[in-house]
Design an enzyme around this catalytic site. Structure first.
Site: not given
Ligand code: PNS
Length: 189
Positions: A19, A93, A43, A131
């Site tokens: 990040h 990514r 979540k 994460s």
């Protein structure tokens, strides 16, 4: 001259070096960059409170003059309009991120055609970092050195120490350690 403002939305639970890398890159191409933490992600049980995530991100971005941290609820595009941002920054990514990100970007464009999504690539060494993996590794006692800033590492360690102490003190008789942990994990630490 028009100043280009972008938001970088996410859960940041916890913020990682990936990040931070993206924030640094974003700060170089946008006049203003707002790191926007989603308040109520789907979540259900984030590891870090919103206040903790905000504090960590504020400390991590203190060195960037044109970066600020905020929190938001509801649709990302509505938030972007509220703060008069022109773009949404998202990191990609690997190709596996692309499908989800493409869907989200196209839906956001449908909802709000004036807000552009800009995909950015983090440095290669962060291309496998997430994460979720950081949380898992830390919770299972692995090393997260180099994956998150030092202050995040410290906070993770504190949180996990507290969770372990809590789990051990709560472990009912006759239960295995993992059963004891599973039960106590539901409680927030
Ligand atoms: O860090 P994450 O969890 O990948 O971030 C996902 C996030 C916060 C960008 C996404 O869930 C989001 O934008 N949520 C806000 C609600 C919203 O706008 N939903 C419609 C997306 S098309």
């Amino acid at each position: 001259m028009k100043r280009i403002k972008a938001i970088y939305p996410g859960s940041f639970d916890p913020p990682t070096n990936g990040h931070l890398d993206l924030i640094e890159r974003g700060s170089k191409i946008f006049d203003e960059l707002v790191v926007a933490i989603l308040r109520n992600p789907e979540k259900e049980d984030p590891l870090f409170s919103l206040a903790d995530r905000r504090k960590m991100l504020e400390a991590m971005t203190a060195g960037f003059d044109n970066v600020s941290v905020d929190t938001f609820d509801g649709l990302t595009v509505d938030y972007a309009l509220r703060v008069e941002a022109h773009a949404i920054v998202r990191g990609i990514r690997a190709i596996s991120d692309y499908e989800y990100e493409l869907q989200m970007a196209l839906m956001n464009r449908k909802l709000q055609p004036d807000v552009e999504t800009v995909f950015m690539l983090p440095a290669e060494q962060y291309s496998y970092l997430s994460s979720r993996l950081v949380r898992e590794i830390a919770q299972l006692g692995g090393s997260i050195n180099g994956l998150v800033p030092e202050l995040v590492e410290q906070k993770l360690r504190e949180k996990i120490d507290v969770a372990h102490k809590f789990a051990n003190s709560e472990q009912p008789e006759g239960k295995t350690p993992s059963e004891g942990k599973k039960k106590s994990r539901k409680k927030k630490v």
